[in-house]
Design an enzyme around this catalytic site. Structure first.
Site, PDB file in Angstrom:
ATOM      1  N   CYS A   1      19.873 -34.934 -61.991  1.00 16.65           N
ATOM      2  CA  CYS A   1      21.038 -35.783 -61.756  1.00 16.65           C
ATOM      3  C   CYS A   1      21.988 -35.193 -60.728  1.00 16.65           C
ATOM      4  O   CYS A   1      22.922 -35.875 -60.294  1.00 16.65           O
ATOM      5  CB  CYS A   1      21.780 -36.054 -63.058  1.00 16.65           C
TER       6      CYS A   1
ATOM      7  N   GLY B   1      19.330 -46.374 -71.714  1.00 17.96           N
ATOM      8  CA  GLY B   1      18.207 -45.549 -71.294  1.00 17.96           C
ATOM      9  C   GLY B   1      17.688 -44.740 -72.466  1.00 17.96           C
ATOM     10  O   GLY B   1      18.468 -44.150 -73.223  1.00 17.96           O
TER      11      GLY B   1
ATOM     12  N   GLY C   1      15.223 -42.279 -72.168  1.00 19.66           N
ATOM     13  CA  GLY C   1      14.494 -41.098 -71.705  1.00 19.66           C
ATOM     14  C   GLY C   1      15.076 -39.827 -72.287  1.00 19.66           C
ATOM     15  O   GLY C   1      15.771 -39.840 -73.304  1.00 19.66           O
TER      16      GLY C   1
ATOM     17  N   MET D   1      17.453 -37.814 -71.181  1.00 14.48           N
ATOM     18  CA  MET D   1      18.918 -37.755 -71.197  1.00 14.48           C
ATOM     19  C   MET D   1      19.486 -38.680 -72.271  1.00 14.48           C
ATOM     20  O   MET D   1      20.504 -38.372 -72.902  1.00 14.48           O
ATOM     21  CB  MET D   1      19.487 -38.112 -69.825  1.00 14.48           C
TER      22      MET D   1
END
Length: 453
Positions: free
Chosen positions: A50, A191, A193, A195
């Site tokens: 990121c 999201g 995933g 993270m």
């Protein structure tokens, strides 16, 4: 062959530049293919997080490869080379290895000591390996970097606070929300995933009352929600068309999808704020941890909404690890770097020593054949004894210098000893026997160089 690193990170570039350079999971295979198609690059690995994009390439020419990597990144990002040059950093040979070891240890992270980088390097390595872009150099480099990172985290207190970009963002969000922080609040996680999973874990520990996981694939959202439920948190997983309804109930939202373009639009947030069951006294804090950003920048201008993105976090970085822990980590990195480079230098000289011994063996065999023609009357036992004697003499003559040259080769500048052997004994440097894909990680200086060097 040497290692070249070209990178852009939170330390050198603002978020708008990082967004353009960002490499998604979809982008990475295409870029690796382009790198391998370049004339000076034989192996490649791309680390993308990121707040950083770093290309590690095994190259046979510094300037040629630097131009190739720069052009590929410029084409990918839409930036011209001059603009890219202004924000990029270059490391070569030993400096590239040292940098990766520091990154794996969490020493170069925005939150010093965070552990997520290890998983991101592991993912980069797996992707490179899957595309057959990882040869001996990348295999050894990536594996050693992961080992160094694990050692730093296990032997120092660099991550004792458990800090990460997610935890820092949520701590800021709790401060903005005010009294009680996140305790008893409602959160949306966009999201599912790694993270997203980390966000759910931090929210759970912070005492959140309810979590709604939003994902394009509802099955994955529900799977992550089940993890929260197993820890005693009321949670649901919903599809993306339920985003506005989920936001309507939220005090805090975390996004990190890796998608290109705004995932949450201004219209989405308007709809959420206009929902009849929305408590208008609530302040909505959105933590946009995506790169590129997931949230339409216009959302930050809405009343009652605060957006914390990577740019915000960069302007006011969190306290990292204690200085003593960071120093201990750097000491480990320095020691591991010295050991790794010594091994690489030894690996370079070993094929030359092998070639020297093979040259000596060939000479012995040629002389024994000559002896057969000059003394045809020797019987087999006599000939065998002569052969053993000659070989013993040659072995004894070569033993001390070959052992010593290996010792000398492990020190900085040791590659010159391999070159001297090749020159003295006329061992061709291009011969497979003399040079079997040397790593040559110490050929060059340790300083960073400009992208346009």
């Amino acid at each position: 062959m040497s290692v070249l690193l070209v990178g852009v990170s939170h330390r050198t570039a603002p978020v708008p530049v990082l967004e353009r350079v960002a490499v998604t999971d979809t982008d990475r295979p295409k870029l690796i293919d382009k790198l391998l198609a370049s004339s000076h690059i034989s192996e490649a690995m791309i680390v993308s997080t990121c707040n950083r994009v770093e290309v590690y390439a095994v190259v046979d020419a510094f300037h040629g490869a630097l131009t190739e990597v720069g052009e590929i990144l410029a084409d990918h990002s839409g930036l011209d080379l001059t603009a890219l040059h202004a924000h990029a950093y270059v490391r070569y040979s030993e400096a590239a290895v040292e940098h990766l070891f520091a990154v794996a240890s969490g020493l170069d992270s925005m939150v010093i000591g965070e552990q997520q980088i290890l998983g991101q390097i592991r993912s980069a390595y797996a992707s490179s390996d899957a595309q057959q872009a990882a040869g001996r150099v990348v295999h050894e480099l990536a594996q050693q970097a992961l080992r160094v990172g694990k050692r730093v985290h296990s032997e120092t207190g660099i991550d004792s606070a458990g800090a990460s970009v997610v935890s820092v963002a949520l701590d800021r969000a709790a401060g903005i929300i005010g009294e009680g922080g996140l305790v008893g609040r409602t959160a949306v996680v966009v999201g599912a995933g790694s993270m997203g999973g980390l966000s759910v874990a931090h929210l759970t520990r912070a005492g959140i009352a309810r979590i709604v996981v939003v994902n394009r694939t509802q099955e994955r959202a529900e799977h992550l929600a089940e993890t929260a439920r197993s820890n005693g948190v009321d949670a649901d997983g919903v599809a993306f068309d339920q985003l506005s309804a989920a936001m309507a109930q939220a005090d805090v939202m975390v996004t990190c999808t890796g998608a290109v373009g705004a995932v949450v639009t201004l219209a989405d947030v308007h709809r959420a704020l206009a929902e009849p069951d929305r408590d208008n006294t609530k302040h909505l804090v959105i933590c946009d941890l995506g790169l590129p950003r997931d949230i339409d920048p216009a959302v930050a201008g809405l009343p009652g909404v605060t957006v914390l993105d990577m740019e915000t976090l960069q302007r006011d970085p969190a306290a990292g690890a204690a200085a003593s822990d960071a120093d201990a980590a750097r000491t480990i990195v320095a020691g591991e770097l010295a050991t790794y480079l010594a091994g690489q230098r030894l690996a370079e000289v070993t094929p030359t020593v092998t070639a020297l011994r093979q040259r000596a063996a060939d000479v012995v065999e040629a002389e024994l054949m000559r002896l057969d023609s000059r003394l045809p009357g020797l019987d087999d036992p006599q000939r065998d004894e002569v052969a053993r004697t000659v070989r013993r003499v040659v072995d004894k003559l070569l033993h001390a210098p070959t052992v010593r040259v290996k010792q000398l080769a492990s020190a900085p500048g040791g590659d010159s000893y391999a070159a001297a052997l090749r020159e003295l004994f006329e061992l061709s440097p291009g011969s497979p026997a003399a040079v079997a894909t040397p790593t040559d990680l110490v050929d060059g200086d340790r300083t960073g160089r400009d992208l346009q060097a």
